[in-house]
Design a protein around this motif. Structure first.
Motif, PDB file in Angstrom:
ATOM      1  N   LEU A  60       0.832  -1.216   0.000  1.00  0.00           N
ATOM      2  CA  LEU A  60       0.000   0.000   0.000  1.00  0.00           C
ATOM      3  C   LEU A  60       0.859   1.256   0.000  1.00  0.00           C
ATOM      4  N   ASN A  61       1.879   1.302   0.862  1.00  0.00           N
ATOM      5  CA  ASN A  61       2.701   2.507   1.005  1.00  0.00           C
ATOM      6  C   ASN A  61       3.915   2.427   0.094  1.00  0.00           C
ATOM      7  N   MET A  62       3.825   3.131  -1.038  1.00  0.00           N
ATOM      8  CA  MET A  62       4.922   3.180  -1.999  1.00  0.00           C
ATOM      9  C   MET A  62       5.078   4.607  -2.514  1.00  0.00           C
ATOM     10  N   PRO A  63       6.323   5.050  -2.839  1.00  0.00           N
ATOM     11  CA  PRO A  63       6.519   6.398  -3.403  1.00  0.00           C
ATOM     12  C   PRO A  63       5.975   6.479  -4.829  1.00  0.00           C
ATOM     13  N   GLU A  64       5.772   7.687  -5.288  1.00  0.00           N
ATOM     14  CA  GLU A  64       5.266   7.990  -6.635  1.00  0.00           C
ATOM     15  C   GLU A  64       3.785   7.617  -6.781  1.00  0.00           C
TER      16      GLU A  64
END
Length: 402
Positions: A60-64
């Motif tokens: 769920l928590n990813m950059p971009e």
């Protein structure tokens, strides 16, 4: 579908998670595994071929681009496979994530917490097997000529599977399932070989009405075996909801066989969103006619929990992908809890489909006063004479274990 032939995509910005997932999937004999370290790259890959993977594991928590945005884009691409979130989620987040996935026309079938464990991935793959969008085996659809021959020779045959109240053990309703039984060979053909063909050729009404008429004719014989009221349940394709005269046609068949709409449940499989005014009008007309309405395979379609309060359904059927390994699957437990609460508040019947293991039955014991059971552990679909023998056996069993 065997583990070896599954095609899996894993999306996570953590290289450690990708390595662990590759190792676990390899240990579970999954040969076709692709790992990507960003949702942006994964989306590019999916845009090239939206059908290339059977399931996607995503953080769920990813950059971009985070996981929820990625799932929304998968819905825009009409991705048909299962989605599993790799993240610890609170109960309310699970509810919300599942509802958002349905609104995006995607199929969220589970979540696994970090650190990832082999047993959790293995259980999720088994859920994938039971997910209706993934076929375990492929069987060649029949030809148009063979389908027309089956209809003209009245080979469309009703098979029966009970829905049993968990607490009282009584049969509350009996689902009527279509089979083609060859009169010459006695061979039984399952629906996945002919329902899609019937829909494509606009023959599904002919097939349905023949099945409806036969089962209505056999209803009295089943009723003679039980000393309490029950209902027959029939499946209706979403395509048939586009025919606003369908409720009148069904009611006429019942009248000719001295049955009432109040004795029938129409089950609607939601493999596409029910949004058109014509479909909604047909649903409302079925209720006005007196038919009960069941939303089939809930958990794989696109109706969210809030819509269940506004659509005129009288029964919810929880898809087997939420029942499989429910005793150890927190994601399924949270969603089933929510469904039970809504069903009780809205006075809806609720059915657990696809019960195949004693552990699933034991877990569902906590809902015994509000749940109906259906699945191979109770009874496989059976032709009339075999089903009547099952009724005798079931009654002996409950009488000896009150």
């Amino acid at each position: 579908m065997k583990d070896r032939s599954r095609r899996i995509l894993v999306v996570d910005d953590s290289q450690a998670i990708l390595i662990v997932m590759q190792a676990i999937l390899s240990e579970l004999d999954v040969e076709h595994v692709t790992v990507v370290n960003s949702a942006v790259k994964a989306l590019e890959k999916m845009r090239q071929s939206p059908h290339q993977f059977d399931a996607i594991f995503t953080d769920l928590n990813m950059p971009e681009m985070d996981g929820m945005e990625f799932i929304r884009h998968l819905g825009e691409l009409r991705y048909p496979g299962g989605i599993i979130i790799i993240s610890e989620m609170e109960n309310r987040i699970i509810d919300l994530a599942a509802n958002l996935a349905r609104q995006h026309n995607t199929h969220l079938i589970g979540n696994i917490a970090k650190p990832v464990q082999l047993i959790d991935v293995e259980r999720t793959l088994k859920k994938l097997d039971s997910f209706v969008g993934v076929e375990e085996t492929y069987e060649q659809p029949i030809t148009e000529d063979r389908l027309l021959e089956a209809i003209s020779h009245h080979e469309i045959t009703p098979f029966y599977q009970p829905k049993v109240h968990r607490g009282t053990k009584q049969i509350k309703s009996i689902e009527v399932l279509a089979r083609i039984v060859s009169k010459e060979e006695g061979q039984v053909m399952l629906p996945k070989r002919f329902i899609g063909v019937a829909e494509d050729l606009d023959l599904v009404n002919l097939l349905t009405f023949q099945l409806f008429e036969k089962a209505a004719n056999e209803f009295q014989r089943i009723r003679n075996e039980l000393n309490y009221p029950f209902k027959l349940a029939f499946n209706l394709s979403p395509i048939q909801l586009n025919d606003t005269s369908c409720p009148d046609k069904l009611a006429l068949i019942l009248e000719l066989n001295r049955l009432k709409p109040q004795e029938v449940i129409v089950e609607i499989t939601e493999n596409q969103p029910i949004i058109s005014n014509v479909q909604l009008e047909t649903i409302n007309r079925l209720r006005l006619r007196g038919f009960d309405l069941a939303l089939d395979d809930f958990g794989t379609g696109f109706t969210n929990l809030q819509q269940l309060k506004t659509l005129p359904f009288t029964e919810i059927k929880i898809d087997r992908s939420l029942i499989t390994y429910i005793e150890s699957d927190r994601f399924s437990q949270v969603l089933v809890d929510s469904l039970i609460d809504i069903a009780q508040n809205e006075h809806l019947d609720i059915v657990a489909e696809g019960i195949e293991r004693i552990e699933e039955l034991q877990y569902l014991e906590r809902y015994k006063f509000s749940l109906l059971m259906q699945g191979y552990l109770i009874s496989r679909p059976k032709a009339l004479n075999e089903f009547i023998r099952w009724i005798h056996s079931w009654q002996r069993m409950i009488n000896s274990n009150p």
